[in-house]
Enzyme design. Structure first.
Site, PDB file in Angstrom:
ATOM      1  N   LYS A  35       0.848  -1.199   0.000  1.00 16.65           N
ATOM      2  CA  LYS A  35       0.000   0.000   0.000  1.00 16.65           C
ATOM      3  C   LYS A  35       0.881   1.245   0.000  1.00 16.65           C
ATOM      4  CE  LYS A  35      -3.764  -2.408   2.323  1.00 16.65           C
ATOM      5  NZ  LYS A  35      -4.368  -2.763   3.613  1.00 16.65           N
ATOM      6  N   GLN A  79      -4.514  -1.772   9.980  1.00 15.11           N
ATOM      7  CA  GLN A  79      -4.357  -3.065   9.307  1.00 15.11           C
ATOM      8  C   GLN A  79      -4.888  -4.184  10.201  1.00 15.11           C
ATOM      9  OE1 GLN A  79      -3.223  -3.625   6.074  1.00 15.11           O
ATOM     10  NE2 GLN A  79      -3.938  -5.687   6.470  1.00 15.11           N
ATOM     11  N   ASP A 102     -10.716   3.050   4.651  1.00 17.61           N
ATOM     12  CA  ASP A 102     -11.019   1.618   4.521  1.00 17.61           C
ATOM     13  C   ASP A 102     -12.527   1.378   4.534  1.00 17.61           C
ATOM     14  OD1 ASP A 102      -8.877  -0.020   4.023  1.00 17.61           O
ATOM     15  OD2 ASP A 102      -8.328  -0.282   6.130  1.00 17.61           O
TER      16      ASP A 102
END
Ligand code: NAP
Length: 265
Positions: A35, A79, A102
């Site tokens: 990412k 994450q 997200d």
């Protein structure tokens, strides 16, 4: 995204993505590194905030609060999975919905349910973008998802409904999975079970999207779909690796650029 990043640069804004990475999960480390690399290639600022396996919830909440207040950071991703002793829910809830690129905050998932604008999780958004790009018709067609997680299956079902597909969601308690998947014009596998979907479970000519990423005993990556045999039956199919994985990162970048645009709108 580069033209939008350049337009922001002309206004003195560089979109920034902060990743919060707790513990030593090797796959999570690879995802965060990929990412960050994609961010840099697109001209975004990226930073990774690493914490040891035994990090406390309080320490993560404190860092998320700092990132919420940091004007250089437009997007925050926590994450997953977090280390076993931690509950992800309070940490995800602490991320400002305006920086929740997200799309896991209840405000953004709620907006998706209601069909209002918000940040859509990257993997389902990436699947929709692939379908759109490939010109796969959805209205009135049977779209079947194998998997009902909050990050893939459920949001994807809502997005497919928005496009007027007739949506079926399968899960581990579904009886006679093959009979259900054989009805699908568009079949999306997101179960996390290597090679679960075999040729006999797929309608001839169907579009098959493989979200699964599974590590085999020999170290190789495999999707949820038995690619070789299913490609002979399907009209179109995505590979693993490739396919949905890179789209997930691309959509994360889209969301981060959008967050930066909204911050000065
Ligand atoms: P998850 O939270 O473990 O959910 C898996 C879902 O699949 C559950 O709803 C489960 O049913 C269902 N399932 C499991 N085994 C099944 C079976 N034999 N038959 C029917 N349904 C079954 O997983 P996730 O986070 O959604 O991820 C799914 C897969 O996608 C994983 O391989 C993951 O690595 C991959 N993934 C890829 C990306 C990407 O960027 N490409 C992003 C996210 C995830 P129950 O609810 O009944 O348990």
């Amino acid at each position: 995204m580069k033209s939008r990043v350049d337009a922001l640069a002309a206004r003195g804004v560089r979109p920034g993505l902060a990743a919060v990475l707790a513990g030593n999960d090797p796959a999570s480390r690879v995802y965060v590194r990929n990412k960050a690399r994609s961010c840099e290639q697109t001209g975004l600022h990226s930073e990774t905030h690493e914490f040891p396996e035994d990090v406390s919830e309080a320490a993560l909440l404190e860092r998320v609060a700092q990132l919420n207040a940091d004007p250089r950071v437009h997007g925050i991703l926590v994450q997953l999975p977090l280390p076993r002793h931690l509950d992800a829910a309070p940490v995800l809830a602490a991320v400002s919905p305006a920086k929740d690129v997200d799309g896991f905050h209840a405000m953004n998932l709620g907006a998706l349910l209601q069909g209002r604008p918000g940040f859509v999780p990257g993997t389902p958004a990436g699947v929709m973008r692939l379908l759109e790009h490939a010109g796969v018709a959805l209205a009135g067609r049977n779209a079947t998802i194998v998997g009902r997680s909050t990050i893939v299956g459920k949001p994807l079902a809502l997005l497919l409904l928005q496009k007027d597909a007739t949506v079926t969601i399968c899960h581990s308690k579904t009886k006679n999975l093959a009979a259900v998947t054989r009805q699908a014009d568009v079949l999306i596998a997101a179960a996390g079970r290597a090679k679960l979907i075999t040729a006999g479970m797929v309608k001839a000519g169907a579009c098959v999207i493989d979200v699964g990423i599974n590590r085999l005993a020999d170290g190789k990556l495999a999707g949820d779909v038995e690619f070789e045999s299913v490609s002979a039956v399907a009209g179109s199919i995505t590979p693993v690796p490739g396919g949905v994985g890179p789209m997930t990162i691309a959509m994360l970048i889209v969301n981060t650029v959008r967050a930066a645009e909204l911050s000065i709108a």
